[in-house]
Design a protein around this motif. Sequence first.
Motif, PDB file in Angstrom:
ATOM      1  N   LEU A 162     -29.932  -1.430   8.707  1.00 22.97           N
ATOM      2  CA  LEU A 162     -30.669  -1.110   7.486  1.00 22.97           C
ATOM      3  C   LEU A 162     -31.759  -2.153   7.268  1.00 22.97           C
ATOM      4  CD1 LEU A 162     -27.741  -0.210   5.041  1.00 22.97           C
ATOM      5  CD2 LEU A 162     -29.273   1.353   6.237  1.00 22.97           C
ATOM      6  N   SER A 163     -32.911  -1.708   6.764  1.00 23.37           N
ATOM      7  CA  SER A 163     -34.015  -2.636   6.531  1.00 23.37           C
ATOM      8  C   SER A 163     -33.820  -3.459   5.272  1.00 23.37           C
ATOM      9  CB  SER A 163     -35.339  -1.876   6.439  1.00 23.37           C
ATOM     10  OG  SER A 163     -35.318  -1.029   5.294  1.00 23.37           O
ATOM     11  N   SER A 164     -32.967  -3.006   4.368  1.00 28.10           N
ATOM     12  CA  SER A 164     -32.735  -3.723   3.119  1.00 28.10           C
ATOM     13  C   SER A 164     -31.341  -3.400   2.601  1.00 28.10           C
ATOM     14  CB  SER A 164     -33.785  -3.335   2.074  1.00 28.10           C
ATOM     15  OG  SER A 164     -33.629  -1.970   1.706  1.00 28.10           O
ATOM     16  N   VAL A 165     -30.946  -4.115   1.561  1.00 29.17           N
ATOM     17  CA  VAL A 165     -29.693  -3.845   0.871  1.00 29.17           C
ATOM     18  C   VAL A 165     -30.025  -3.558  -0.592  1.00 29.17           C
ATOM     19  CG1 VAL A 165     -28.274  -5.233   2.440  1.00 29.17           C
ATOM     20  CG2 VAL A 165     -29.313  -6.303   0.452  1.00 29.17           C
ATOM     21  N   PRO A 166     -29.101  -2.931  -1.326  1.00 27.57           N
ATOM     22  CA  PRO A 166     -29.431  -2.553  -2.705  1.00 27.57           C
ATOM     23  C   PRO A 166     -29.340  -3.681  -3.726  1.00 27.57           C
ATOM     24  CG  PRO A 166     -27.266  -1.735  -2.118  1.00 27.57           C
ATOM     25  CD  PRO A 166     -27.853  -2.341  -0.871  1.00 27.57           C
ATOM     26  N   PHE A 167     -29.236  -4.923  -3.288  1.00 27.46           N
ATOM     27  CA  PHE A 167     -29.178  -6.051  -4.213  1.00 27.46           C
ATOM     28  C   PHE A 167     -30.390  -6.028  -5.152  1.00 27.46           C
ATOM     29  CE2 PHE A 167     -30.413 -10.454  -5.189  1.00 27.46           C
ATOM     30  CZ  PHE A 167     -29.297 -10.833  -5.924  1.00 27.46           C
ATOM     31  N   GLY A 168     -30.137  -6.108  -6.445  1.00 24.91           N
ATOM     32  CA  GLY A 168     -31.213  -6.132  -7.432  1.00 24.91           C
ATOM     33  C   GLY A 168     -31.675  -4.761  -7.880  1.00 24.91           C
ATOM     34  N   THR A 169     -31.123  -3.687  -7.317  1.00 26.81           N
ATOM     35  CA  THR A 169     -31.504  -2.337  -7.727  1.00 26.81           C
ATOM     36  C   THR A 169     -30.894  -2.050  -9.095  1.00 26.81           C
ATOM     37  OG1 THR A 169     -31.535  -1.628  -5.423  1.00 26.81           O
ATOM     38  CG2 THR A 169     -31.406   0.102  -7.082  1.00 26.81           C
ATOM     39  N   LYS A 170     -31.686  -1.462  -9.981  1.00 24.98           N
ATOM     40  CA  LYS A 170     -31.214  -1.108 -11.316  1.00 24.98           C
ATOM     41  C   LYS A 170     -30.725   0.334 -11.312  1.00 24.98           C
ATOM     42  CE  LYS A 170     -34.488  -4.184 -13.566  1.00 24.98           C
ATOM     43  NZ  LYS A 170     -35.651  -4.270 -14.440  1.00 24.98           N
ATOM     44  N   PRO A 171     -29.823   0.678 -12.223  1.00 25.69           N
ATOM     45  CA  PRO A 171     -29.350   2.060 -12.309  1.00 25.69           C
ATOM     46  C   PRO A 171     -30.516   3.028 -12.535  1.00 25.69           C
ATOM     47  CG  PRO A 171     -28.050   0.630 -13.739  1.00 25.69           C
ATOM     48  CD  PRO A 171     -29.186  -0.188 -13.216  1.00 25.69           C
ATOM     49  N   GLY A 172     -30.524   4.108 -11.766  1.00 28.64           N
ATOM     50  CA  GLY A 172     -31.581   5.118 -11.889  1.00 28.64           C
ATOM     51  C   GLY A 172     -32.817   4.843 -11.059  1.00 28.64           C
ATOM     52  N   ASP A 173     -32.984   3.603 -10.598  1.00 33.55           N
ATOM     53  CA  ASP A 173     -34.139   3.259  -9.763  1.00 33.55           C
ATOM     54  C   ASP A 173     -33.783   3.511  -8.300  1.00 33.55           C
ATOM     55  OD1 ASP A 173     -35.550   2.473 -11.962  1.00 33.55           O
ATOM     56  OD2 ASP A 173     -35.356   0.310 -11.585  1.00 33.55           O
ATOM     57  N   PRO A 174     -34.753   3.930  -7.495  1.00 37.65           N
ATOM     58  CA  PRO A 174     -34.442   4.188  -6.083  1.00 37.65           C
ATOM     59  C   PRO A 174     -34.342   2.893  -5.268  1.00 37.65           C
ATOM     60  CG  PRO A 174     -36.744   4.655  -6.506  1.00 37.65           C
ATOM     61  CD  PRO A 174     -36.122   4.310  -7.834  1.00 37.65           C
ATOM     62  N   TRP A 175     -33.377   2.874  -4.391  1.00 34.53           N
ATOM     63  CA  TRP A 175     -33.294   1.844  -3.340  1.00 34.53           C
ATOM     64  C   TRP A 175     -33.865   2.524  -2.107  1.00 34.53           C
ATOM     65  CZ3 TRP A 175     -28.473   1.730   0.057  1.00 34.53           C
ATOM     66  CH2 TRP A 175     -28.639   0.837   1.106  1.00 34.53           C
ATOM     67  N   THR A 176     -34.993   2.032  -1.622  1.00 34.71           N
ATOM     68  CA  THR A 176     -35.653   2.656  -0.482  1.00 34.71           C
ATOM     69  C   THR A 176     -35.671   1.691   0.696  1.00 34.71           C
ATOM     70  OG1 THR A 176     -37.818   1.909  -1.225  1.00 34.71           O
ATOM     71  CG2 THR A 176     -37.124   4.109  -1.931  1.00 34.71           C
ATOM     72  N   GLY A 177     -35.742   2.274   1.864  1.00 40.51           N
ATOM     73  CA  GLY A 177     -35.816   1.463   3.066  1.00 40.51           C
ATOM     74  C   GLY A 177     -35.782   2.336   4.292  1.00 40.51           C
ATOM     75  N   SER A 178     -35.567   1.696   5.414  1.00 38.13           N
ATOM     76  CA  SER A 178     -35.466   2.452   6.663  1.00 38.13           C
ATOM     77  C   SER A 178     -34.141   2.142   7.338  1.00 38.13           C
ATOM     78  CB  SER A 178     -36.631   2.135   7.600  1.00 38.13           C
ATOM     79  OG  SER A 178     -36.614   0.778   7.968  1.00 38.13           O
ATOM     80  N   LEU A 179     -33.675   3.107   8.073  1.00 36.32           N
ATOM     81  CA  LEU A 179     -32.432   3.027   8.819  1.00 36.32           C
ATOM     82  C   LEU A 179     -32.808   3.170  10.288  1.00 36.32           C
ATOM     83  CD1 LEU A 179     -29.229   4.939   7.942  1.00 36.32           C
ATOM     84  CD2 LEU A 179     -30.174   5.184  10.203  1.00 36.32           C
ATOM     85  N   THR A 180     -32.377   2.238  11.101  1.00 36.77           N
ATOM     86  CA  THR A 180     -32.666   2.282  12.530  1.00 36.77           C
ATOM     87  C   THR A 180     -31.381   2.555  13.287  1.00 36.77           C
ATOM     88  OG1 THR A 180     -34.440   0.662  12.245  1.00 36.77           O
ATOM     89  CG2 THR A 180     -33.636   1.016  14.492  1.00 36.77           C
ATOM     90  N   LEU A 181     -31.395   3.593  14.108  1.00 37.88           N
ATOM     91  CA  LEU A 181     -30.257   3.885  14.979  1.00 37.88           C
ATOM     92  C   LEU A 181     -30.497   3.164  16.296  1.00 37.88           C
ATOM     93  CD1 LEU A 181     -29.664   7.696  14.396  1.00 37.88           C
ATOM     94  CD2 LEU A 181     -28.420   5.773  13.443  1.00 37.88           C
ATOM     95  N   ILE A 182     -29.515   2.412  16.714  1.00 37.77           N
ATOM     96  CA  ILE A 182     -29.624   1.646  17.950  1.00 37.77           C
ATOM     97  C   ILE A 182     -28.905   2.424  19.039  1.00 37.77           C
ATOM     98  CG2 ILE A 182     -29.073  -0.541  19.078  1.00 37.77           C
ATOM     99  CD1 ILE A 182     -29.101  -1.728  16.173  1.00 37.77           C
ATOM    100  N   GLY A 183     -29.633   2.787  20.060  1.00 42.70           N
ATOM    101  CA  GLY A 183     -29.062   3.560  21.156  1.00 42.70           C
ATOM    102  C   GLY A 183     -30.167   4.201  21.965  1.00 42.70           C
ATOM    103  N   SER A 184     -29.779   4.923  22.978  1.00 42.44           N
ATOM    104  CA  SER A 184     -30.752   5.562  23.855  1.00 42.44           C
ATOM    105  C   SER A 184     -31.454   6.703  23.118  1.00 42.44           C
ATOM    106  CB  SER A 184     -30.067   6.098  25.103  1.00 42.44           C
ATOM    107  OG  SER A 184     -29.211   7.173  24.752  1.00 42.44           O
ATOM    108  N   PRO A 185     -32.682   7.048  23.521  1.00 43.82           N
ATOM    109  CA  PRO A 185     -33.401   8.156  22.878  1.00 43.82           C
ATOM    110  C   PRO A 185     -32.629   9.474  22.953  1.00 43.82           C
ATOM    111  CG  PRO A 185     -34.907   6.874  24.230  1.00 43.82           C
ATOM    112  CD  PRO A 185     -33.524   6.354  24.500  1.00 43.82           C
TER     113      PRO A 185
END
Length: 173
Positions: free
Chosen positions: A31-54
């Motif tokens: 994960l590119s980030s964690v939800p630390f500091g996210t307030k209720p109702g606000d979006p936690w956004t980021g990117s998810l990287t899958l590690i493995g072969s194409p």
Amino acid sequence: MRRLLPVLAIALIAAAALSAGAFAKEGGVELSSVPFGTKPGDPWTGSLTLIGSPELVADARPTITTKNLSTGKTQVFTPKRDTSGKPNIFHFSVVFPAPGRYSYTVRDGVTDREYTYPVVLIAPTAASIPNTGGDSNSRSFPLWPIIGGAGGAGLLALAAVAALRGRRFGLSH
């Protein structure tokens, strides 16, 4: 018998060193980030990287599941695949609807392996503090077997050194 101990020690050390590479071939999630500091109702956004072969990630359908530990309510979010041509990158937006302690897990969508992260406190203010105390409901990477294995390998190496020193000084039983 004297030759068996050093050979066994070397074999165990080699097996321990090679096992890490075998685990790496199975893939993983980052994960590119964690939800630390996210307030209720606000979006936690980021990117998810899958590690493995194409080939492994081509048909992946990862999910992020949140669970309010007080109410037991769960929500499942489906990250969207990156449109810039990177098949292993997904973008997500997760909303924690109310204040509270939440667990969150990620399924890779390939092997259905589940990755559990530390519990996080979603507070009405930015002063939320993640719980890293090892909640009994959370599952994480099993570190103790690795420490035990490394300790065992270290003891075998010490025994091998002691056996070789004993032979060099003419000590025999």
